[in-house]
Design a protein around this motif. Structure first.
Motif, PDB file in Angstrom:
ATOM      1  N   HIS A   1       0.856  -1.199   0.000  1.00 41.89           N
ATOM      2  CA  HIS A   1       0.000   0.000   0.000  1.00 41.89           C
ATOM      3  C   HIS A   1       0.890   1.247   0.000  1.00 41.89           C
ATOM      4  CE1 HIS A   1      -3.466   2.383   2.152  1.00 41.89           C
ATOM      5  NE2 HIS A   1      -3.059   2.942   1.038  1.00 41.89           N
ATOM      6  N   ILE A   2       1.610   1.461  -1.097  1.00 43.08           N
ATOM      7  CA  ILE A   2       2.541   2.600  -1.161  1.00 43.08           C
ATOM      8  C   ILE A   2       2.280   3.455  -2.404  1.00 43.08           C
ATOM      9  CG2 ILE A   2       4.381   1.535   0.215  1.00 43.08           C
ATOM     10  CD1 ILE A   2       5.806   0.791  -2.375  1.00 43.08           C
ATOM     11  N   TYR A   3       1.074   3.319  -2.964  1.00 42.00           N
ATOM     12  CA  TYR A   3       0.710   4.160  -4.104  1.00 42.00           C
ATOM     13  C   TYR A   3       0.218   5.519  -3.605  1.00 42.00           C
ATOM     14  CZ  TYR A   3      -3.379   1.526  -2.628  1.00 42.00           C
ATOM     15  OH  TYR A   3      -4.331   0.912  -1.865  1.00 42.00           O
TER      16      TYR A   3
ATOM     17  N   ALA B   1       9.073  14.614  -7.584  1.00 41.11           N
ATOM     18  CA  ALA B   1       9.597  13.509  -6.777  1.00 41.11           C
ATOM     19  C   ALA B   1       8.686  13.269  -5.576  1.00 41.11           C
ATOM     20  CB  ALA B   1      11.015  13.814  -6.304  1.00 41.11           C
ATOM     21  N   ASP B   2       8.150  12.036  -5.497  1.00 39.86           N
ATOM     22  CA  ASP B   2       7.268  11.673  -4.378  1.00 39.86           C
ATOM     23  C   ASP B   2       8.091  11.360  -3.134  1.00 39.86           C
ATOM     24  OD1 ASP B   2       4.732  11.177  -3.266  1.00 39.86           O
ATOM     25  OD2 ASP B   2       4.905   9.025  -3.604  1.00 39.86           O
ATOM     26  N   ASN B   3       7.466  11.465  -2.011  1.00 36.22           N
ATOM     27  CA  ASN B   3       8.054  11.071  -0.713  1.00 36.22           C
ATOM     28  C   ASN B   3       9.299  11.882  -0.369  1.00 36.22           C
ATOM     29  OD1 ASN B   3       7.289   8.115  -2.266  1.00 36.22           O
ATOM     30  ND2 ASN B   3       6.144   8.753  -0.460  1.00 36.22           N
ATOM     31  N   ALA B   4       9.293  13.148  -0.762  1.00 39.57           N
ATOM     32  CA  ALA B   4      10.462  14.002  -0.553  1.00 39.57           C
ATOM     33  C   ALA B   4      10.470  14.674   0.817  1.00 39.57           C
ATOM     34  CB  ALA B   4      10.524  15.058  -1.654  1.00 39.57           C
TER      35      ALA B   4
ATOM     36  N   ILE C   1       9.057  10.826 -10.383  1.00 39.57           N
ATOM     37  CA  ILE C   1       9.988   9.863  -9.773  1.00 39.57           C
ATOM     38  C   ILE C   1       9.368   9.307  -8.492  1.00 39.57           C
ATOM     39  CG2 ILE C   1      12.296   9.537  -8.802  1.00 39.57           C
ATOM     40  CD1 ILE C   1      13.222  11.966 -10.471  1.00 39.57           C
ATOM     41  N   ASP C   2       9.191   7.968  -8.447  1.00 35.45           N
ATOM     42  CA  ASP C   2       8.523   7.352  -7.283  1.00 35.45           C
ATOM     43  C   ASP C   2       8.984   5.906  -7.090  1.00 35.45           C
ATOM     44  OD1 ASP C   2       6.781   7.206  -5.130  1.00 35.45           O
ATOM     45  OD2 ASP C   2       5.033   6.716  -6.347  1.00 35.45           O
ATOM     46  N   ALA C   3      10.245   5.587  -7.458  1.00 39.72           N
ATOM     47  CA  ALA C   3      10.747   4.217  -7.292  1.00 39.72           C
ATOM     48  C   ALA C   3      11.601   4.143  -6.023  1.00 39.72           C
ATOM     49  CB  ALA C   3      11.517   3.793  -8.536  1.00 39.72           C
ATOM     50  N   ASP C   4      12.600   3.264  -5.997  1.00 40.75           N
ATOM     51  CA  ASP C   4      13.463   3.089  -4.822  1.00 40.75           C
ATOM     52  C   ASP C   4      14.107   4.421  -4.436  1.00 40.75           C
ATOM     53  OD1 ASP C   4      14.724   2.544  -7.434  1.00 40.75           O
ATOM     54  OD2 ASP C   4      16.572   2.526  -6.247  1.00 40.75           O
ATOM     55  N   LYS C   5      13.993   4.763  -3.154  1.00 41.48           N
ATOM     56  CA  LYS C   5      14.396   6.103  -2.707  1.00 41.48           C
ATOM     57  C   LYS C   5      15.911   6.307  -2.802  1.00 41.48           C
ATOM     58  CE  LYS C   5      10.109   6.169  -2.178  1.00 41.48           C
ATOM     59  NZ  LYS C   5       9.406   6.479  -3.436  1.00 41.48           N
ATOM     60  N   GLU C   6      16.693   5.251  -2.629  1.00 48.61           N
ATOM     61  CA  GLU C   6      18.156   5.383  -2.735  1.00 48.61           C
ATOM     62  C   GLU C   6      18.578   5.738  -4.160  1.00 48.61           C
ATOM     63  OE1 GLU C   6      20.711   5.549  -0.451  1.00 48.61           O
ATOM     64  OE2 GLU C   6      18.904   5.836   0.743  1.00 48.61           O
TER      65      GLU C   6
HETATM   66 MG    MG Z   1       5.698   7.237  -3.396  1.00 49.16          MG
END
Ligand code: MG
Ligand code: SAH
Ligand code: DHB
Length: 218
Positions: free
Chosen positions: A41-43, A167-170, A141-146
């Protein structure tokens, strides 16, 4: 965070969603298939999906790149902002995620506009042409954060002048710890210092507070 604050944040997001980002059947069905297929559940939330959709429309995007497809939920919000001759390419490393996303995208009637490319995003990016008439209007951009800092390096030349890089999750809490290193902190620092970009980090409410970094290529 105090429990009361968390409840209020979710209430605000519910309010935004009810007024401005109600899901139709295809989006509800996409979430149901992701759950059935045990995708995490990370969409994006409906409200962030609508924000992506609005940014794509406001910028007149015809050519969109997404890095990190999962089940195609954000791809549906973005692809629905495209004109009839617009296209979205989305990159996904996991073949099962890609399969679920293709089913969701087809169910939403977007199969002719969206292409899911399976493989490590850096490999797919390396295979993309950088000619002026094939540059992207919008990149999400929303893949692996590293991987974010490297994705930024690769997508700036692939984005047209005036185009957007999102960029998501910034705005993970960890960015506040100056001593902590993370892909997100390095991405945010690189975007803020990048001579070709102007940027702003916009808070986004979901289960907890997070953010979308919006950069515009000069
Ligand atoms: Mg995300
Ligand atoms: N954008 C989606 C959520 C993406 S979740 C949405 O909001 O609906 C992150 C996805 O990135 C996962 O499906 C994961 O498999 C994928 N991913 C992780 N590392 C990757 C890589 N190196 N290349 C391509 N995709 C990757
Ligand atoms: C995670 C990834 C995401 O893209 C997201 O929006 C939320 C969480 C994660 O990997 O935990």
């Amino acid at each position: 965070m105090a429990e009361q604050d968390t409840v209020r944040l979710q209430d605000f997001d519910g309010y935004i969603t009810r007024l401005f980002a109600p899901e139709d059947a295809a989006l509800v069905d996409a979430r149901a298939l992701m759950r059935k297929e045990n995708l995490p559940h990370i969409y994006v939330s409906p409200s962030e999906g609508k924000l992506l959709h609005m940014l794509a429309k406001i910028s007149g995007a015809k050519w969109i790149l997404e890095i990190g497809t999962l089940g195609g939920y954000s791809a549906i919000w973005l692809a629905r902002a495209l004109p009839a001759d617009g296209r979205l390419i989305t990159l996904e490393i996991d073949p099962h995620h890609a399969d679920v996303s293709r089913r969701n995208i087809a169910h939403a009637g977007l199969a002719d506009k969206v292409e899911v490319r399976v493989g490590p995003a850096l490999e797919s990016l390396a295979a993309m042409p950088i000619t002026a008439d094939e540059r992207f209007d919008l990149v999400f951009i929303d893949a692996d954060k590293e991987g974010y800092p490297e994705y930024l390096k690769k997508v700036v030349p692939l984005t047209r002048s005036g185009g957007l890089i999102l960029a998501d999750n910034a705005m993970k809490a960890s960015v506040l710890d100056q001593a902590a290193d993370s892909g997100i902190a390095r991405y945010n620092a690189a975007a803020s210092a990048h001579p070709e970009l102007e940027s702003i980090l916009v808070p986004v409410v979901r289960d907890e507070i997070d953010g979308l970094l919006i950069s515009r290529k000069k």
